[in-house]
Design a protein around this motif. Structure first.
Motif, mmCIF file in Angstrom:
data_model
loop_
_atom_site.group_PDB
_atom_site.id
_atom_site.type_symbol
_atom_site.label_atom_id
_atom_site.label_comp_id
_atom_site.label_asym_id
_atom_site.label_seq_id
_atom_site.Cartn_x
_atom_site.Cartn_y
_atom_site.Cartn_z
ATOM 1 N N TYR A 183 -4.592 -9.817 3.645
ATOM 2 C CA TYR A 183 -5.598 -9.406 2.663
ATOM 3 C C TYR A 183 -5.947 -10.563 1.724
ATOM 4 N N TYR A 229 -4.642 -4.114 -3.543
ATOM 5 C CA TYR A 229 -6.059 -3.998 -3.883
ATOM 6 C C TYR A 229 -6.388 -4.363 -5.328
ATOM 7 N N ASN A 244 0.855 -1.171 0.000
ATOM 8 C CA ASN A 244 0.000 0.000 0.000
ATOM 9 C C ASN A 244 0.900 1.232 0.000
#
Length: 154
Positions: free
Chosen positions: A111, A81, A40
């Motif tokens: 994740y 993501y 991230n």
């Protein structure tokens, strides 16, 4: 000519983030090997600012400057993501990495596990940033070979 079940990518460090993004745009890529990727952008920026003992207020300025210069909001650059459920991943990271902290590996692992993605993980206890391939060449090579053979057609 290559068919979709023959295409795999391997990336190291920033290249790992790059291959994750590339795979997100091309569904024919079936296997991605990622070594020491950032998870991230904001995490990486906070880590980098902290490394130099600057106050975190610089994070906003860096993000704004990046957006003004490139037209791209760097806070949108989050490889984790864009991970896909139709691709296979192998994430590896050195536990002693002082460039891209192991928190990125843990974030990616958490994740992808939560999302039920097809991923394997290898956290190398005695390795720093991208040096596991040199410290463990045989094991590294065998794991990579096995991963790509498992997910790509000969």
């Amino acid at each position: 000519m290559f068919v979709s079940d023959q295409i795999g990518l391997m990336g190291i460090s920033l290249g790992a983030s790059t291959v994750i993004f590339a795979a997100s745009y091309e569904s024919k890529i079936k296997a991605v090997w990622s070594e020491s990727s950032l998870a991230n952008f904001n995490m990486a920026l906070t880590d980098e600012i902290g490394r130099y003992k600057f106050p975190n207020i610089f994070g906003f300025a860096v993000s704004l400057a990046g957006q003004l210069i490139t037209g791209i909001d760097p806070t949108d650059l989050n490889p984790v993501y864009v991970l896909s459920d139709h691709q296979n991943y192998f994430f590896t990271h050195g536990k002693e990495d002082q460039r891209m902290y192991v928190s990125h590996f843990n974030f990616i692992k958490n994740y992808s596990t939560t999302k039920g993605l097809k991923a394997e993980y290898w956290l190398i206890s005695d390795s720093g940033h991208v040096d596991s391939i040199f410290l463990h060449p045989e094991e590294y090579g065998q794991k990579m070979k096995s991963f790509f053979e498992k997910h790509l057609r000969n």
